[in-house]
Structures are given as structure tokens and as C-alpha cells.
Design a protein around this motif. Sequence first.
Motif, short mmCIF file in Angstrom:
data_model
loop_
_atom_site.label_atom_id
_atom_site.label_comp_id
_atom_site.label_asym_id
_atom_site.label_seq_id
_atom_site.Cartn_x
_atom_site.Cartn_y
_atom_site.Cartn_z
N GLN A 176 43.88 34.44 50.56
CA GLN A 176 43.28 34.92 51.81
C GLN A 176 44.11 36.04 52.42
O GLN A 176 43.57 36.91 53.10
N GLY A 177 45.41 35.99 52.16
CA GLY A 177 46.29 37.01 52.73
C GLY A 177 45.86 38.42 52.40
O GLY A 177 46.05 39.34 53.19
N TRP A 178 45.26 38.60 51.24
CA TRP A 178 44.89 39.96 50.85
C TRP A 178 43.88 40.59 51.79
O TRP A 178 44.01 41.76 52.16
N TYR A 179 42.89 39.85 52.20
CA TYR A 179 41.90 40.47 53.10
C TYR A 179 42.24 40.29 54.57
O TYR A 179 41.76 41.02 55.42
N LEU A 180 43.10 39.32 54.89
CA LEU A 180 43.50 39.15 56.29
C LEU A 180 44.51 40.21 56.70
O LEU A 180 44.52 40.66 57.83
N ARG A 181 45.39 40.57 55.76
CA ARG A 181 46.46 41.51 56.10
C ARG A 181 46.19 42.89 55.51
O ARG A 181 47.10 43.64 55.20
N ARG A 182 44.93 43.23 55.36
CA ARG A 182 44.54 44.49 54.74
C ARG A 182 45.19 45.71 55.41
O ARG A 182 45.69 46.61 54.74
N ALA A 183 45.21 45.73 56.76
CA ALA A 183 45.77 46.89 57.45
C ALA A 183 47.22 47.10 57.06
O ALA A 183 47.66 48.23 56.82
N HIS A 184 47.96 45.99 56.95
CA HIS A 184 49.37 46.07 56.59
C HIS A 184 49.55 46.66 55.20
O HIS A 184 50.42 47.50 54.98
N PHE A 185 48.73 46.21 54.27
CA PHE A 185 48.86 46.69 52.91
C PHE A 185 48.43 48.15 52.78
O PHE A 185 49.02 48.91 52.01
N LYS A 187 48.71 50.38 55.10
CA LYS A 187 49.76 51.20 55.70
C LYS A 187 50.95 51.35 54.76
O LYS A 187 51.59 52.40 54.70
N THR A 188 51.23 50.29 54.00
CA THR A 188 52.40 50.33 53.14
C THR A 188 52.05 50.73 51.70
O THR A 188 52.93 50.75 50.84
N GLY A 189 50.80 51.06 51.48
CA GLY A 189 50.42 51.60 50.18
C GLY A 189 50.39 50.62 49.03
O GLY A 189 50.59 50.99 47.88
N VAL A 190 50.13 49.35 49.32
CA VAL A 190 50.02 48.35 48.25
C VAL A 190 48.54 48.17 47.90
O VAL A 190 47.73 47.94 48.79
N ASP A 191 48.19 48.31 46.64
CA ASP A 191 46.78 48.13 46.28
C ASP A 191 46.54 46.77 45.65
O ASP A 191 47.48 46.02 45.36
N VAL A 192 45.27 46.45 45.45
CA VAL A 192 44.91 45.10 45.04
C VAL A 192 45.45 44.77 43.65
O VAL A 192 45.82 43.61 43.38
N ASP A 193 45.55 45.75 42.78
CA ASP A 193 46.08 45.47 41.44
C ASP A 193 47.56 45.11 41.49
O ASP A 193 48.01 44.18 40.82
N ALA A 194 48.31 45.84 42.32
CA ALA A 194 49.74 45.53 42.46
C ALA A 194 49.93 44.14 43.06
O ALA A 194 50.75 43.34 42.60
N TYR A 195 49.15 43.86 44.10
CA TYR A 195 49.24 42.55 44.76
C TYR A 195 48.88 41.43 43.79
O TYR A 195 49.55 40.40 43.71
N THR A 196 47.81 41.64 43.06
CA THR A 196 47.34 40.62 42.12
C THR A 196 48.39 40.34 41.05
O THR A 196 48.72 39.17 40.78
N ASP A 197 48.92 41.40 40.46
CA ASP A 197 49.91 41.21 39.41
C ASP A 197 51.15 40.52 39.95
O ASP A 197 51.71 39.62 39.32
N TYR A 198 51.59 40.96 41.14
CA TYR A 198 52.76 40.35 41.77
C TYR A 198 52.55 38.85 41.97
O TYR A 198 53.39 38.02 41.64
N LEU A 199 51.38 38.53 42.50
CA LEU A 199 51.09 37.14 42.82
C LEU A 199 50.98 36.28 41.57
O LEU A 199 51.61 35.22 41.46
N LEU A 200 50.19 36.74 40.61
CA LEU A 200 49.92 35.93 39.43
C LEU A 200 51.18 35.69 38.62
O LEU A 200 51.35 34.64 38.01
#
Lengths: 236, 236
Positions: free
Chosen positions: A192-201, A203-216
Motif C-alpha cells: 500500500q505504501g507505493w500508492y499512499l506515498r506517491r508524492a514522496h516517491f 519528488k525523490t525520483g523513485v519509480d515503481v520498478d525500482a521500488y518493486t525490485d527493492y521490495l521483492l
Amino acid sequence: MSQMARSLAEFQQLIGWNPQRMWHDFHRQCLPQLSQKNPSRTESRLATIVEATFTLANRQGFHAMSLRQLSDASGMSLGGLYGYFASKDQLAASIHQFIRYQFEQVLLPLIDALPEPQRLDAICRYHLYLSELMQPWFFFAYMEARHQQSDLRKQAIALSERVDVELLLALNAHGEVQEPIIAVGLLKHLLQGWYLRRAHFQKTGVDVDAYTDYLLARITLFCHGETTNDRTLAAL
Amino acid sequence: MSQMARSLAEFQQLIGWNPQRMWHDFHRQCLPQLSQKNPSRTESRLATIVEATFTLANRQGFHAMSLRQLSDASGMSLGGLYGYFASKDQLAASIHQFIRYQFEQVLLPLIDALPEPQRLDAICRYHLYLSELMQPWFFFAYMEARHQQSDLRKQAIALSERVDVELLLALNAHGEVQEPIIAVGLLKHLLQGWYLRRAHFQKTGVDVDAYTDYLLARITLFCHGETTNDRTLAAL
DNA sequence: TTAAAAATCGAACGTTCGTTCGTTATTGAC
DNA sequence: GTCAATAACGAACGAACGTTCGATTTTTAA
């Protein structure tokens, strides 16, 4: 059997997602309460109205958004809006219903089609990818869920618990889960953090692929991790 | 130098927290806008009103809560409420202000007093413990923050970013952080999870000490973890 | 006991809300 | 170009909102 998508682009191709098709599906779902006849015009007007709803409601809350504001933002008259939904509450209900539909009709079947060892990865990836494609929908659903009337809220809870079960089963397939209740709750919370904290990501230039790989890459560590004292803070 | 608290009970004792004292502090903060003279009565009435606000607003949203509902729930007349706050907006602002005050005056000084190696542990623990003691406040602040007017929202963002910096510094003290932006965001998100998902944890019988220990044991793994393929899902 | 002070009350006010509906404008087939 | 059919409009309505204020009750201190 279809291959698993390992990036947003692959996922988008896999399910054939595009905005046009999404609004087409949304229109079809709204048909029963619509008084409009022309389908193509209605689709684009619905998109305008719901997008305006997201920009207003996701900033100030759906209840605080007045139909006069929505009228201004969508460029449509106060009375004209009522050709596209039966009431303000119905507008919110349609949004909630559509996102549940996406979960049940798109995500879950995709996951069920995969062999069990791949499911944990797929649940997480697909949840993240779909929430990226439909971020305003997910954010709206999360923030406004507790303001819905009880039957809609119960359906949302039921779906949420179904995901919990899927997650737990998938986690167990990777070994004994320590503290499974906490683990499953945390895992979903991280998704849920991915869509709740979208503004933060953004602003800091983190995209969904980076987040996904980091998390998994860390999920199994996190859920099955046999933490030894020298690797934890408790040793300090 | 004071010892670090490693459980909710120890923390409560360390900062001398109890409800009575909390409401006393809250009353003192509200004094400027109060028209009441009798301090002890005002303290208990404030507690009644704010607690009623939490039960109503945390269920249906602050904006959707009417002062007539608040009047019923607090057992006070519509006009009588205005002896305790200047306006409905001021009521929300006072709550936001108080929780920021707790952060700045209670949490941060405690952490600054500790040597650097202990800070990461302390930030996480103390955040979790305080949010346990004041769960309705934290939930309210999180959910209603985006509905506040811009100056209050900016103060909240500034505090949030200050915590980010503290977290990043503390994380770095434990070694090179991989993807620090994602790591810090995720860590804070995990801390927020405790008061956002309170109902879920209450239902499943997880208490704050269990959650804290579970989390802290895995934080360094999560943030510094050199994930190798054979331990991650990507290997599947 | 009494009278001033403090606190509480709730009807009433002006505003804004969601919603309706008679009117006007636009569309599409011939 | 004409004429139904359809869509869009926005003034108006009743309800509910936050807030005020003069009347009333409760508290406090002498």
C-alpha cells in the motif's frame, strides 16, 4: 500458461492495459445508473468527471469536495453532472466498486493461473503495477473506504482478507513464516505504501520498478529471516 | 545519561506519561483560545470533547463530523462547545499542534540525548511507543493532515522531513545504506503502520512490544541487506 | 443565604450543501 | 434545413451546516 511480468511495461502489455480501455470498462460498469445514450461521448465525459473528482477529493477529501467545485473542475454544469451519476454518494460507490472489480477480475485470476512457487512474487508485483497504473483510484479507495456505508465497507474488508489469505499461503510456500500475522500485515502495508506515498516517491525520483525490485529482494529476508543477534539492533 | 527504554512500560515510566498529565498539557496549550476560568473542570471537559472527536472523526472523517453529533457524543450543548474552542477548524488545529508538540518536546530530545549507535533503535521504539499511547491522536493527524490549511500542513511536512534526516543519519551509522531514499521512506511507513492498522493488530492480538521487537530485529537486514539471488524471490 | 461571576443552553441566523426541474442548446437522421 | 430526441444548463428548494447570542442555570465566595 502465461509468463510472469517482471516490469511495469511487461505487466501493462500482459493485461493489455490502457486508459481508453479502462474508461470503457468503467463506463460499462456505470451503465445501469446512466441516463445518457451516446456511448463514446459518455465515456469521455465520465473520464473528465472522475479525474476531476480525484484531483479534488484526493487533496481535500471526498466529503469536503462540493459538487459546485466538481462542476467547475470538470467544466460541466451542476445539473449536467447528474446525467452521469445518480447522486454524490453513488459517484464514490462507483469508484470503489470499479477498483474492487479490477482486483477480482484482473489481478486474482492472473495470480491463480501461476504455479504456487511464483505466486508470492506475482501478488506483490501485480499489486504494485496495477496500483501504479491506477494510483488515484487506489489512493481514493484507501482514504475514503472508512466513510462508505457499511455494506460496501464489508465487501472491501472481505476482499482485503482474501488477499491476506493468498499472501499467507504464498509466503508459506517459501518456508516456515515467523510471526505470520505480523508478516502478512506488514507485507500488505508495504504494498500500500507505493500508492499512499506517491508524492514522496515522485519528488525523490523513485519509480515503481525500482521500488518493486527493492521490495521483492527483501521480502523473504523480512518474513522468514532468522535474525541473529549480531545482525540486529538488539545487540547494541 | 538516561537508559534507553526497551518496552512500552519502560518508556511510559521514562517519560512519566499518564492520561491525566497529557490532558493537563493539552489544556495548557489550549489556554489562549479558551474562555473558561476553572482549570480542573476545563481539563476534564476538554478530554471528553476531544475523545468524542476522535471516535467520530476517526470513523467518518473530521469534515463529515457535525458539531451536532459532537454535541450529542460529548453530552454538551451546541453553544457550550464554543467555550472550549474558537471554531471547528481550531479544534482540529489544536489536535494537530499538540501531537507536533509531543514529537518536538518529548521524542526528539530523548533521542538527541542518546549516543549515535543507539539512535536508530530509539527513534523506532519511541515512535512506536508514543503512537501506542496516543493512537487516536496519531491516526487523526495522519488522516486529516491533508485537509489542513497550508501553513499547518507545511509545519507537519517540515517535522516529517526532520524525522527523515534523523533516520537517515541513524541508518548510516550502521553501515552503508543501499537505496537510502527508499529505505528511509519504507522505514517510516512501517512505523506509521502501527497506528494506522491498529484495528487489525487488536483483532489478531499483536501488541506493541511484539511488533516493535519483530520490526527492529529486521530493520538492518532490510536496509543494509546484501540480498543474494538464492535468498530472494528473483531467483525463482 | 445571597449576589456576582462563570458556564451552559438551544433557538435562530446566514450560508452552503446536494438535488430538482423547467428551459435552452445541441445533436443526428431524413 | 427541419424536427424530434438527447444533453446541458443554472436558478431555485429544502435540509443541514457552523456559528452567535440573549436567557437560564450552576458555581463560587463572602
